[in-house]
Write a protein that holds these residues in place. Structure first.
Motif, PDB file in Angstrom:
ATOM      1  N   TRP A  66       0.831  -1.204   0.000  1.00 31.33           N
ATOM      2  CA  TRP A  66       0.000   0.000   0.000  1.00 31.33           C
ATOM      3  C   TRP A  66       0.872   1.263   0.000  1.00 31.33           C
ATOM      4  O   TRP A  66       0.606   2.208  -0.742  1.00 31.33           O
ATOM      5  CB  TRP A  66      -0.929  -0.007   1.218  1.00 31.33           C
ATOM      6  N   ALA A  67       1.915   1.266   0.818  1.00 27.69           N
ATOM      7  CA  ALA A  67       2.806   2.429   0.901  1.00 27.69           C
ATOM      8  C   ALA A  67       3.464   2.720  -0.456  1.00 27.69           C
ATOM      9  O   ALA A  67       3.558   3.876  -0.864  1.00 27.69           O
ATOM     10  CB  ALA A  67       3.860   2.216   1.971  1.00 27.69           C
ATOM     11  N   ARG A  68       3.872   1.664  -1.162  1.00 26.79           N
ATOM     12  CA  ARG A  68       4.479   1.864  -2.490  1.00 26.79           C
ATOM     13  C   ARG A  68       3.483   2.495  -3.453  1.00 26.79           C
ATOM     14  O   ARG A  68       3.855   3.299  -4.308  1.00 26.79           O
ATOM     15  CB  ARG A  68       5.005   0.544  -3.042  1.00 26.79           C
ATOM     16  N   GLU A  69       2.204   2.134  -3.328  1.00 28.42           N
ATOM     17  CA  GLU A  69       1.168   2.707  -4.195  1.00 28.42           C
ATOM     18  C   GLU A  69       0.943   4.191  -3.938  1.00 28.42           C
ATOM     19  O   GLU A  69       0.410   4.894  -4.789  1.00 28.42           O
ATOM     20  CB  GLU A  69      -0.157   1.954  -4.008  1.00 28.42           C
ATOM     21  N   GLN A  70       1.342   4.668  -2.770  1.00 29.78           N
ATOM     22  CA  GLN A  70       1.129   6.069  -2.406  1.00 29.78           C
ATOM     23  C   GLN A  70       2.221   6.980  -2.950  1.00 29.78           C
ATOM     24  O   GLN A  70       2.164   8.195  -2.819  1.00 29.78           O
ATOM     25  CB  GLN A  70       1.077   6.231  -0.876  1.00 29.78           C
ATOM     26  N   ARG A  71       3.225   6.398  -3.575  1.00 28.92           N
ATOM     27  CA  ARG A  71       4.360   7.158  -4.080  1.00 28.92           C
ATOM     28  C   ARG A  71       3.945   8.098  -5.205  1.00 28.92           C
ATOM     29  O   ARG A  71       3.180   7.742  -6.092  1.00 28.92           O
ATOM     30  CB  ARG A  71       5.387   6.173  -4.635  1.00 28.92           C
ATOM     31  N   HIS A  72       4.474   9.287  -5.154  1.00 31.02           N
ATOM     32  CA  HIS A  72       4.221  10.285  -6.200  1.00 31.02           C
ATOM     33  C   HIS A  72       5.535  10.585  -6.902  1.00 31.02           C
ATOM     34  O   HIS A  72       6.585  10.636  -6.276  1.00 31.02           O
ATOM     35  CB  HIS A  72       3.647  11.574  -5.617  1.00 31.02           C
TER      36      HIS A  72
END
Length: 73
Positions: A66-72
């Motif tokens: 999930w944290a990786r998906e939040q990357r911008h």
């Protein structure tokens, strides 16, 4: 470890068993207040979690995904 989780042994399925963490442990790992995790759960915007009875647990691999998906960019 409970009997039903023991059957999830890495040797039998080739997959590591889930690494369940408490809210306090996840808050420490991702460096946010526990209250933030509570707010995310209430607003359905945070990391996946599960309720085991009345206990909230997070699968560490799912939190990292999930944290990786939040990357911008």
């Amino acid at each position: 470890m409970s009997a039903h989780l023991m059957c999830m042994d890495i040797g039998t399925s080739g997959v590591a068993p889930p690494d369940f963490k408490t809210q306090a442990e996840i808050a420490d790992i991702i460096k946010v207040p526990e209250r933030t995790l509570e707010d995310w759960r209430l607003n359905h915007v945070g990391s996946p979690y599960m309720k085991l009875g009345r206990h909230v647990r997070y699968d560490l691999a799912e939190v990292f995904a999930w944290a990786r998906e939040q990357r911008h960019a």
